[in-house]
Scaffold this active site. Structure first.
Site, PDB file in Angstrom:
ATOM      1  N   HIS A  12      -9.163  -0.157   2.674  1.00 54.59           N
ATOM      2  CA  HIS A  12      -9.932   0.327   3.827  1.00 54.59           C
ATOM      3  C   HIS A  12     -11.247  -0.434   3.998  1.00 54.59           C
ATOM      4  O   HIS A  12     -12.272   0.143   4.333  1.00 54.59           O
ATOM      5  CB  HIS A  12     -10.196   1.835   3.700  1.00 54.59           C
ATOM      6  CG  HIS A  12      -8.946   2.602   3.395  1.00 54.59           C
ATOM      7  ND1 HIS A  12      -7.948   2.818   4.319  1.00 54.59           N
ATOM      8  CD2 HIS A  12      -8.498   3.158   2.244  1.00 54.59           C
ATOM      9  CE1 HIS A  12      -6.957   3.491   3.754  1.00 54.59           C
ATOM     10  NE2 HIS A  12      -7.262   3.699   2.497  1.00 54.59           N
ATOM     11  N   ASP A  16      -4.183  -2.588  -3.565  1.00 52.14           N
ATOM     12  CA  ASP A  16      -5.475  -1.906  -3.585  1.00 52.14           C
ATOM     13  C   ASP A  16      -5.462  -0.764  -4.598  1.00 52.14           C
ATOM     14  O   ASP A  16      -6.372   0.043  -4.649  1.00 52.14           O
ATOM     15  CB  ASP A  16      -5.885  -1.418  -2.189  1.00 52.14           C
ATOM     16  CG  ASP A  16      -4.981  -0.334  -1.623  1.00 52.14           C
ATOM     17  OD1 ASP A  16      -4.047   0.109  -2.316  1.00 52.14           O
ATOM     18  OD2 ASP A  16      -5.204   0.076  -0.464  1.00 52.14           O
ATOM     19  N   ASP A  20       0.840  -1.185   0.000  1.00 58.14           N
ATOM     20  CA  ASP A  20       0.000   0.000   0.000  1.00 58.14           C
ATOM     21  C   ASP A  20       0.881   1.243   0.000  1.00 58.14           C
ATOM     22  O   ASP A  20       2.038   1.193   0.418  1.00 58.14           O
ATOM     23  CB  ASP A  20      -0.921   0.023   1.222  1.00 58.14           C
ATOM     24  CG  ASP A  20      -2.158   0.896   1.020  1.00 58.14           C
ATOM     25  OD1 ASP A  20      -2.378   1.391  -0.108  1.00 58.14           O
ATOM     26  OD2 ASP A  20      -2.917   1.088   1.985  1.00 58.14           O
ATOM     27  N   GLY A  21       0.307   2.328  -0.473  1.00 53.01           N
ATOM     28  CA  GLY A  21       0.957   3.624  -0.461  1.00 53.01           C
ATOM     29  C   GLY A  21       0.035   4.627   0.205  1.00 53.01           C
ATOM     30  O   GLY A  21      -1.171   4.431   0.259  1.00 53.01           O
ATOM     31  N   ASP A  43      -1.394  -0.771   4.909  1.00 53.10           N
ATOM     32  CA  ASP A  43      -1.808   0.617   5.047  1.00 53.10           C
ATOM     33  C   ASP A  43      -1.156   1.251   6.280  1.00 53.10           C
ATOM     34  O   ASP A  43      -0.640   2.376   6.218  1.00 53.10           O
ATOM     35  CB  ASP A  43      -3.333   0.704   5.140  1.00 53.10           C
ATOM     36  CG  ASP A  43      -3.827   2.129   5.292  1.00 53.10           C
ATOM     37  OD1 ASP A  43      -3.591   2.939   4.371  1.00 53.10           O
ATOM     38  OD2 ASP A  43      -4.428   2.453   6.333  1.00 53.10           O
ATOM     39  N   GLU A 101       2.464   3.821  -4.096  1.00 54.26           N
ATOM     40  CA  GLU A 101       1.868   2.500  -4.374  1.00 54.26           C
ATOM     41  C   GLU A 101       2.860   1.642  -5.165  1.00 54.26           C
ATOM     42  O   GLU A 101       3.056   0.462  -4.872  1.00 54.26           O
ATOM     43  CB  GLU A 101       0.564   2.645  -5.178  1.00 54.26           C
ATOM     44  CG  GLU A 101      -0.570   3.325  -4.442  1.00 54.26           C
ATOM     45  CD  GLU A 101      -1.329   2.422  -3.477  1.00 54.26           C
ATOM     46  OE1 GLU A 101      -0.987   1.228  -3.327  1.00 54.26           O
ATOM     47  OE2 GLU A 101      -2.280   2.929  -2.856  1.00 54.26           O
TER      48      GLU A 101
END
Length: 153
Positions: free
Chosen positions: A125, A69, A9-10, A135, A47
């Site tokens: 999320h 994501d 994740d970023g 995240d 990301e």
């Protein structure tokens, strides 16, 4: 060939702005976490950096299930990349591909690493444990970048 699940994740506070990336690598009962950040970046760059750093951490070819994501990363790698390369790193609109430096790094890791990669999209999320950990690591990366900057002043 080892099987490994990677969650990436970023995060970015402002876009552009301070950003972070995070990755969770899981193989059997073994877990490894990675994170980092930059002061002036974008969410898409973070990301991509998460995936680059995660794949770079692998010491030998693996069977990788890569959970992202980011539709940008997923579609870039599974749909757009072939066309970009055929057009000399130009988009369908004949414009230069954004983040070409990272796309080229990612392409080299994917094509030259000997890995068998299955790309999977996960809704961000949404309570997915691996994605939530990635995240949190990305946000840790943002904080790390901000702390380093504060220490320089």
């Amino acid at each position: 060939m080892n099987s490994i699940d990677i969650y990436t994740d970023g995060a970015c506070k402002g876009n552009p702005g301070p950003g972070g990336w995070g990755a969770l690598l899981k193989s059997g009962h073994t877990e490894k976490t990675l994170f980092g950040g930059e002061l002036d970046t974008t969410n898409n760059r973070m990301e991509m950096t998460a995936v680059i750093e995660a794949l770079s951490a692998l010491k030998r070819p693996c069977k990788v299930t890569l959970h992202v994501d980011s539709q940008y990363v997923l579609k870039g790698m599974t749909e757009w990349l072939v066309g970009w390369k055929a057009k000399g790193w130009k988009t369908a609109a004949k414009l230069p591909v954004k983040n070409v430096d990272l796309w080229q790094k990612l392409d080299a890791l994917v094509s030259g690493g000997g890995h068998h990669i299955e790309w999977r999209w996960v809704k961000g999320h949404a309570g997915h444990p691996g994605n939530e950990r990635a995240d949190a690591l990305a946000n840790q990366g943002v904080e790390h970048a901000l702390q380093q900057a504060a220490g320089r002043h």
